[in-house]
Design an enzyme around this catalytic site. Structure first.
Site, mmCIF file in Angstrom:
data_model
loop_
_atom_site.group_PDB
_atom_site.id
_atom_site.type_symbol
_atom_site.label_atom_id
_atom_site.label_comp_id
_atom_site.label_asym_id
_atom_site.label_seq_id
_atom_site.Cartn_x
_atom_site.Cartn_y
_atom_site.Cartn_z
ATOM 1 N N ASN A 9 -46.398 -29.275 4.088
ATOM 2 C CA ASN A 9 -45.681 -29.435 2.824
ATOM 3 C C ASN A 9 -44.660 -30.553 3.022
ATOM 4 O O ASN A 9 -43.670 -30.369 3.725
ATOM 5 C CB ASN A 9 -44.996 -28.102 2.477
ATOM 6 C CG ASN A 9 -44.062 -28.221 1.287
ATOM 7 O OD1 ASN A 9 -44.106 -29.205 0.550
ATOM 8 N ND2 ASN A 9 -43.218 -27.227 1.099
ATOM 9 N N LYS A 11 -42.712 -31.803 0.868
ATOM 10 C CA LYS A 11 -41.539 -31.641 -0.012
ATOM 11 C C LYS A 11 -41.225 -32.966 -0.714
ATOM 12 O O LYS A 11 -42.128 -33.690 -1.074
ATOM 13 C CB LYS A 11 -40.342 -31.110 0.785
ATOM 14 C CG LYS A 11 -40.695 -29.853 1.573
ATOM 15 C CD LYS A 11 -39.493 -29.121 2.069
ATOM 16 C CE LYS A 11 -39.943 -27.970 2.949
ATOM 17 N NZ LYS A 11 -38.860 -27.061 3.272
ATOM 18 N N HIS A 95 -43.122 -21.446 -3.809
ATOM 19 C CA HIS A 95 -42.373 -21.791 -2.590
ATOM 20 C C HIS A 95 -40.927 -21.315 -2.748
ATOM 21 O O HIS A 95 -40.379 -21.308 -3.847
ATOM 22 C CB HIS A 95 -42.422 -23.303 -2.365
ATOM 23 C CG HIS A 95 -41.868 -23.702 -1.040
ATOM 24 N ND1 HIS A 95 -40.519 -23.855 -0.821
ATOM 25 C CD2 HIS A 95 -42.474 -23.928 0.142
ATOM 26 C CE1 HIS A 95 -40.325 -24.184 0.448
ATOM 27 N NE2 HIS A 95 -41.494 -24.226 1.058
ATOM 28 N N GLU A 97 -38.218 -22.658 -2.229
ATOM 29 C CA GLU A 97 -37.314 -23.608 -2.888
ATOM 30 C C GLU A 97 -37.494 -23.566 -4.401
ATOM 31 O O GLU A 97 -36.547 -23.794 -5.155
ATOM 32 C CB GLU A 97 -37.529 -25.017 -2.307
ATOM 33 C CG GLU A 97 -36.913 -25.105 -0.916
ATOM 34 C CD GLU A 97 -37.628 -26.008 0.067
ATOM 35 O OE1 GLU A 97 -38.407 -26.877 -0.366
ATOM 36 O OE2 GLU A 97 -37.429 -25.826 1.290
ATOM 37 N N GLU A 167 -43.301 -16.651 4.199
ATOM 38 C CA GLU A 167 -42.259 -17.564 4.661
ATOM 39 C C GLU A 167 -40.892 -16.902 4.496
ATOM 40 O O GLU A 167 -40.305 -16.953 3.414
ATOM 41 C CB GLU A 167 -42.287 -18.847 3.825
ATOM 42 C CG GLU A 167 -43.596 -19.604 3.882
ATOM 43 C CD GLU A 167 -43.389 -21.074 3.564
ATOM 44 O OE1 GLU A 167 -43.621 -21.878 4.468
ATOM 45 O OE2 GLU A 167 -42.971 -21.396 2.455
ATOM 46 N N GLY A 173 -36.672 -24.357 7.297
ATOM 47 C CA GLY A 173 -35.802 -25.518 7.488
ATOM 48 C C GLY A 173 -34.540 -25.209 8.261
ATOM 49 O O GLY A 173 -33.604 -26.010 8.276
ATOM 50 N N SER A 213 -40.073 -22.941 10.062
ATOM 51 C CA SER A 213 -39.776 -23.635 11.327
ATOM 52 C C SER A 213 -40.910 -23.530 12.349
ATOM 53 O O SER A 213 -40.665 -23.313 13.539
ATOM 54 C CB SER A 213 -38.450 -23.133 11.911
ATOM 55 O OG SER A 213 -37.393 -23.372 10.996
HETATM 56 C C1 PEP Z 1 -41.785 -24.900 4.177
HETATM 57 O O1 PEP Z 1 -41.233 -25.769 3.532
HETATM 58 O O2 PEP Z 1 -42.692 -24.243 3.650
HETATM 59 C C2 PEP Z 1 -41.367 -24.679 5.553
HETATM 60 C C3 PEP Z 1 -41.859 -23.669 6.197
HETATM 61 O O3 PEP Z 1 -40.442 -25.572 6.071
HETATM 62 P P1 PEP Z 1 -40.015 -25.687 7.628
HETATM 63 O O4 PEP Z 1 -41.294 -25.747 8.429
HETATM 64 O O5 PEP Z 1 -39.247 -26.966 7.709
HETATM 65 O O6 PEP Z 1 -39.225 -24.488 7.964
#
Ligand code: PEP
Length: 250
Positions: A9, A11, A95, A97, A167, A173, A213
């Site tokens: 992703n 973003k 997601h 976000e 997630e 992040g 992460s």
């Molecule tokens: C994500 O944006 O779905 C995500 C898991 O980000 P990160 O890997 O940076 O934690």
């Protein structure tokens, strides 16, 4: 046997030049896999260009969100028709976000899920608890609500196009990853819930990705868990070497 799915992703990152370079570099790290799929979810503005770059590879392209209508007065949205026109075949929905910055509700996310399915897109439904919810021991209540409401009115026949991404919001992040035990526990819970909502066969076929992460250093132990079928990767997907290592997990 569930095929693993490693999804990147991107973003709100990359200009056209950066995106094409990154896609080309990622493509170089991929082989002709039989046991795994790779998906890139770049920003809408570069979907088409990235599709061209990966044209002769097995990499799949997806959007980071999706509207439920093919076209119309939905300012700022992207339709499944547009995604397909740009070479995409998948969409990320719900997601964290979108849920937490843009206040998307389970009901809205469910409309997006059904819209994506109606147009035949692979649909990655993201779910996950916040730190406060985990601390209050509400993780499984939240996951259950997000799965039930996210998949409301989704027919069992469409479940082969659904991918769930677990997630934990506190791990996105932040550099904090759920331990392999925490992730496996959540994934097993989600699979059991899908069995309750549909049937065993469907639960066994549904891919459940972990996101939060994921890095070259933790992907192997995460992917070794029984119910972890892949990864949704944010930060590390912007670096072709790191993402390449994640794609080539052992
Ligand atoms: C994500 O944006 O779905 C995500 C898991 O980000 P990160 O890997 O940076 O934690």
């Amino acid at each position: 046997m569930r095929k693993a799915l490693i999804a990147g992703n991107w973003k709100m990152h990359t200009t056209v030049v950066e995106a094409c370079q990154l896609a080309a570099d990622v493509a170089k790290t991929c082989s002709d896999y039989t046991d795994r799929e790779v998906l890139l979810a770049p920003p809408y503005t570069v979907l088409s260009e990235v599709s061209h770059v990966i044209n002769n590879t097995s990499i799949i392209i997806g959007s980071q969100n999706i509207c439920w209508e093919g076209k119309g007065a939905f300012t700022g949205e992207i339709s499944p028709v547009m995604v397909k026109d740009a070479g995409g075949s998948a969409a990320i929905v719900g997601h964290s976000e979108r849920r937490h910055i843009f206040m998307e509700t389970n009901e809205l996310i469910n409309r997006r899920v059904k819209g994506a399915l109606a147009f035949g897109l692979m649909t990655i439904l993201c779910i996950g608890e916040t730190l406060d919810e985990r601390d209050a021991e509400k993780t499984f209540v939240i996951l259950e609500e997000q799965v039930r409401k996210g998949l409301a009115d989704v027919d069992g026949a469409d479940m082969d196009k659904i991918v769930i991404a677990y997630e934990p919001v506190w791990a996105i992040g932040t550099g904090k990853t759920a331990s392999k035990e925490q992730a496996q526990e959540a994934h097993a819970f989600i699979r059991e819930l899908i069995e309750q909502l549909y049937e065993k066969n469907i639960a066994e076929q549904t891919r459940i990705l972990y996101g939060g992460s994921v890095k070259p250093g933790n992907v192997d132990e995460l992917m070794a868990q029984t119910d972890i079928d892949g990864a949704l990767v944010g930060g590390a997907a912007l670096d072709a070497d790191s993402f390449g290592r994640i794609i080539n997990f052992e």
